[in-house]
Design an enzyme around this catalytic site. Structure first.
Site, PDB file in Angstrom:
ATOM      1  N   ASP A  19      -7.261  -3.838   6.189  1.00 48.51           N
ATOM      2  CA  ASP A  19      -8.359  -2.866   6.235  1.00 48.51           C
ATOM      3  C   ASP A  19      -8.209  -1.945   7.447  1.00 48.51           C
ATOM      4  O   ASP A  19      -7.693  -2.361   8.485  1.00 48.51           O
ATOM      5  CB  ASP A  19      -9.693  -3.632   6.313  1.00 48.51           C
ATOM      6  N   HIS A  36      -2.506   5.233   5.118  1.00 52.63           N
ATOM      7  CA  HIS A  36      -1.922   4.368   4.079  1.00 52.63           C
ATOM      8  C   HIS A  36      -0.394   4.292   4.242  1.00 52.63           C
ATOM      9  O   HIS A  36       0.205   3.234   4.050  1.00 52.63           O
ATOM     10  CB  HIS A  36      -2.291   4.881   2.685  1.00 52.63           C
ATOM     11  N   LEU A 130       9.868 -16.692   0.060  1.00 49.41           N
ATOM     12  CA  LEU A 130       8.469 -16.257   0.192  1.00 49.41           C
ATOM     13  C   LEU A 130       7.984 -15.705  -1.142  1.00 49.41           C
ATOM     14  O   LEU A 130       8.651 -14.858  -1.742  1.00 49.41           O
ATOM     15  CB  LEU A 130       8.371 -15.151   1.261  1.00 49.41           C
TER      16      LEU A 130
HETATM   17  C1  FPP Z   1      -7.828  -0.434   3.406  1.00 47.39           C
HETATM   18  O1  FPP Z   1      -7.946   0.662   4.237  1.00 47.39           O
HETATM   19  C2  FPP Z   1      -6.596  -0.404   2.671  1.00 47.39           C
HETATM   20  C3  FPP Z   1      -6.512  -0.159   1.335  1.00 47.39           C
HETATM   21  C4  FPP Z   1      -7.644   0.131   0.469  1.00 47.39           C
HETATM   22  C5  FPP Z   1      -5.226  -0.150   0.656  1.00 47.39           C
HETATM   23  C6  FPP Z   1      -4.138  -0.962   1.282  1.00 47.39           C
HETATM   24  C7  FPP Z   1      -2.891  -0.335   0.898  1.00 47.39           C
HETATM   25  C8  FPP Z   1      -1.794  -0.239   1.636  1.00 47.39           C
HETATM   26  C9  FPP Z   1      -1.602  -0.860   2.952  1.00 47.39           C
HETATM   27  C10 FPP Z   1      -0.662   0.559   1.153  1.00 47.39           C
HETATM   28  C11 FPP Z   1      -0.104   0.178  -0.184  1.00 47.39           C
HETATM   29  C12 FPP Z   1       0.256  -1.252  -0.291  1.00 47.39           C
HETATM   30  C13 FPP Z   1       1.436  -1.750  -0.666  1.00 47.39           C
HETATM   31  C14 FPP Z   1       1.581  -3.218  -0.818  1.00 47.39           C
HETATM   32  C15 FPP Z   1       2.616  -0.942  -0.891  1.00 47.39           C
HETATM   33  P1  FPP Z   1      -9.146   1.647   3.976  1.00 47.39           P
HETATM   34  O2  FPP Z   1      -8.606   2.847   3.304  1.00 47.39           O
HETATM   35  O3  FPP Z   1     -10.250   0.962   3.251  1.00 47.39           O
HETATM   36  O4  FPP Z   1      -9.571   1.960   5.447  1.00 47.39           O
HETATM   37  P2  FPP Z   1     -11.015   2.399   5.961  1.00 47.39           P
HETATM   38  O5  FPP Z   1     -11.941   1.224   5.699  1.00 47.39           O
HETATM   39  O6  FPP Z   1     -10.786   2.619   7.418  1.00 47.39           O
HETATM   40  O7  FPP Z   1     -11.404   3.630   5.223  1.00 47.39           O
END
Ligand code: FPP
Length: 254
Positions: A19, A36, A130
């Site tokens: 997050d 991201h 893994l």
């Molecule tokens: C949370 O940050 C993250 C997500 C909703 C997506 C997680 C995705 C990735 C790390 C990239 C893609 C993954 C892979 C496995 C290739 P947020 O956007 O909710 O952050 P915020 O709460 O600060 O807005």
């Protein structure tokens, strides 16, 4: 800290709610997509560190059922990053013995994403070090409802009596069938909730909440979480005396 190559893993199964990508980017005046993108780099580093730590299962919350409600451009970006990740990490996963698995309701994913995931699952199926599980279009309640439906169908077909349905049957109907329950859940970004992630499976997990945003998380922060886990005494509903039996001296994070 032990530097021996031959050490016991700290835990079997690590689950992570990644997050804070958006806030990381906003703090720097960058578009959310930059968060991201950096988040994917963190995923790669964390997978590497899990292999190094001999962790057998890593489950990442990559896209929740609720994330479909984000602006379409952000959803598209996340899907493109996933496709890029699968393509760019294919050889590395094969070399490192990483087996990819996906959980969630994939009926909403595009055909392109579904077939790339299927291909990656097939190609990495012999990975022995893994199991990397990506939770995509995943919600814990939705998973439980889908599992309940599968069991209800068996009951309706007369294959199993209602009173014979066990917790083990239920586990086999979940998307995570065959995976052990997580030992440790990490959530980054300072939020203190589990947001519909692995609701059944986290029943006895230890929780570790850390303030850093996911793009700033890395091997050092992961080792700190593992050190914290080493200090915990898991009791699984038993007394401290009962669970002390059979426990060795505390592990060190290598
Ligand atoms: C949370 O940050 C993250 C997500 C909703 C997506 C997680 C995705 C990735 C790390 C990239 C893609 C993954 C892979 C496995 C290739 P947020 O956007 O909710 O952050 P915020 O709460 O600060 O807005």
């Amino acid at each position: 800290m032990s530097k021996s190559a031959d050490f016991s893993p700290i835990l079997d199964h690590l689950a992570i709610i990644m997050d804070g990508n958006g806030r990381w980017a906003e703090q720097r005046g960058l578009p959310r997509v930059a968060g991201h993108q950096q988040g994917v780099r963190t995923v790669i580093d964390v997978v590497d560190e899990c292999v190094r730590q001999k962790i057998s299962y890593l489950t990442l919350f990559a896209f929740s059922s609720e994330n479909w409600g984000r602006p379409q451009s952000e959803v598209d970006t996340l899907m493109s990053l996933l496709l890029e990740f699968l393509a760019s990490q294919r050889q590395r996963m094969l070399d490192d013995g990483v087996r990819l698995r996906v959980i969630g309701d994939h009926s909403r994913l595009s055909k392109e994403v579904r077939s790339a995931l299927q291909r990656a699952e097939l190609e990495t199926a012999n990975g022995k070090h893994l199991v990397l599980t990506l939770a995509l279009s995943y919600g814990g309640r939705d998973e439980i409802v889908r599992a309940a439906r599968k069991i209800a169908q068996k009951v309706a077909a007369g294959e199993v009596a209602p009173e014979a349905v066990s917790a083990a049957d239920f586990e086999m109907a979940l998307d995570t069938a065959g995976l052990p329950d997580p030992d440790l859940l990490i959530r980054t970004s300072g939020e203190l909730r589990i947001s519909n992630f692995l609701l059944w499976q986290l029943a006895y997990a230890e929780f570790y909440f850390v303030d850093v945003y996911w793009p700033d998380f890395g091997p050092v922060e992961l080792r700190q979480a593992l050190e914290s886990y080493c200090q915990r005494r898991r009791r699984f509903g038993l007394t401290a005396e009962q669970t002390a039996e059979g426990e060795g001296l505390s592990n060190n994070v290598s």
